[in-house]
Scaffold this active site. Structure first.
Site, PDB file in Angstrom:
ATOM      1  N   SER A  85      42.614  42.439  33.181  1.00 47.95           N
ATOM      2  CA  SER A  85      42.510  43.914  32.775  1.00 47.95           C
ATOM      3  C   SER A  85      42.393  44.130  31.295  1.00 47.95           C
ATOM      4  O   SER A  85      41.303  43.654  30.662  1.00 47.95           O
ATOM      5  CB  SER A  85      43.810  44.512  33.044  1.00 47.95           C
ATOM      6  OG  SER A  85      43.988  46.083  33.000  1.00 47.95           O
ATOM      7  N   HIS A 188      42.709  51.053  37.186  1.00 47.50           N
ATOM      8  CA  HIS A 188      41.456  50.448  37.783  1.00 47.50           C
ATOM      9  C   HIS A 188      41.428  51.020  39.239  1.00 47.50           C
ATOM     10  O   HIS A 188      41.187  50.591  40.362  1.00 47.50           O
ATOM     11  CB  HIS A 188      41.792  48.786  37.950  1.00 47.50           C
ATOM     12  CG  HIS A 188      42.162  48.249  36.769  1.00 47.50           C
ATOM     13  ND1 HIS A 188      40.854  47.997  35.892  1.00 47.50           N
ATOM     14  CD2 HIS A 188      42.992  47.829  36.160  1.00 47.50           C
ATOM     15  CE1 HIS A 188      41.566  47.499  34.942  1.00 47.50           C
ATOM     16  NE2 HIS A 188      42.834  47.286  34.657  1.00 47.50           N
TER      17      HIS A 188
END
Length: 300
Positions: A85, A188
């Site tokens: 991430s 996300h």
């Protein structure tokens, strides 16, 4: 074959930077980077509360700065680099795609934009541990959620609205355990689309270099040879699922034998112990871990 990995949001804990400030140059580096991200990184990493560093706009710059500073302190050259991430920004700097200052400027924008996007709708994330993967993914889809992190080793994180997550809790996948995560929003997922636009605009003037070290992408675990393509993927990843399972599969295919997780380490090495059997793992948590890593590498 050595891979160095950088953790994502949620790895931070109150005071985790305190012992590191005694390392020569560490404090000075964080002070200079504080100007770039418009945050007092030293204060947030030493005296701030768990709630304060949970703030997305704080957590993301803090994590990237910690990872890069600990990489500099480690002084080890990897064969392979990956980030989870927001850790992809640290990985980009380590691989030479961006300068550290550029990565920190982008993470400032990323954290602020994702915090703003998270405030639009009440969203969240739930970790799903265990169960049969196909059953877990089907249950996530049934409730309109997104498998935001497919982490491998029996761990998938679902993201969506609080209503969707509540319904998911009432009808969980068989033989799976659900753990609500203390995060500010559904990262996300499609809920982060506005943040993608902000990050793309911030990156428009950059000319990324091609990576000097093999660099894996969260999109599909592939090694990306073009700096421009990696940056494009990194930006798009804000609203798309993180495929850490695919990253670990690529590490296995490439013959990785050792993993070092940068500060604040523990999460990714934990996944590797279950998903990359036989790979030696080291997690940087305190300065004492630096010497342990060096000694471990010398023994190989």
């Amino acid at each position: 074959m050595l891979v160095i990995v950088s953790p994502g949001q949620g790895a931070q804990t109150p005071g985790f930077l305190s012992p590191w400030l005694e390392i020569p140059g560490f404090r000075d580096r964080l002070s200079a980077w504080s100007e770039i991200v418009s945050l007092d990184l030293i204060a947030y990493g030493t005296t701030a509360s768990a709630d304060e560093i949970r703030d997305t706009a704080v957590a993301q710059p803090l994590l990237v700065a910690a990872a890069l500073a600990s990489f500099d302190a480690l002084g080890v050259t990897p064969d392979l680099v990956a980030g989870h991430s927001v850790g992809e920004l640290a990985a980009a700097a380590i691989a030479g795609v961006l300068r550290p200052e550029q990565a920190l400027d982008l993470v400032r924008v990323r954290g602020q934009a994702m915090a703003k996007a998270a405030a639009v709708t009440e969203t969240g994330m739930t970790a799903v541990l265990g169960g049969v993967e196909d059953d877990v993914l089907a249950a996530i889809d049934k409730h309109g959620l997104t498998p935001a992190n497919i982490n491998g080793a029996g761990q998938i994180v679902a993201g969506g609205t609080l209503e969707q997550l509540a319904a998911f809790k009432e009808e969980p996948p068989q033989r799976a355990r659900l753990i609500p995560l203390s995060v500010a929003g559904a990262f996300h997922t499609v809920h982060m689309a506005p943040a993608v636009d902000d990050l793309r605009a911030a990156a428009a003037g950059l000319t990324p270099a091609d990576p000097r070290t093999t660099l894996l992408s969260n999109a599909d675990g592939a090694a990306v040879a073009s700096g421009a393509e990696y940056l494009r993927r990194l930006i798009d990843q804000v609203s798309n699922p993180v495929r850490w399972d695919a990253c670990m599969a690529t590490m296995a295919d490439l013959g990785v034998t050792t993993m070092i997780e940068l500060l604040p380490g523990g999460t990714l090495t934990g996944l590797a112990k279950r998903g990359l059997k036989g790979v030696r793992t080291f997690a940087l948590k305190t300065p004492e871990d630096l010497e342990a890593v060096r000694e471990g590498l010398n023994e190989q």
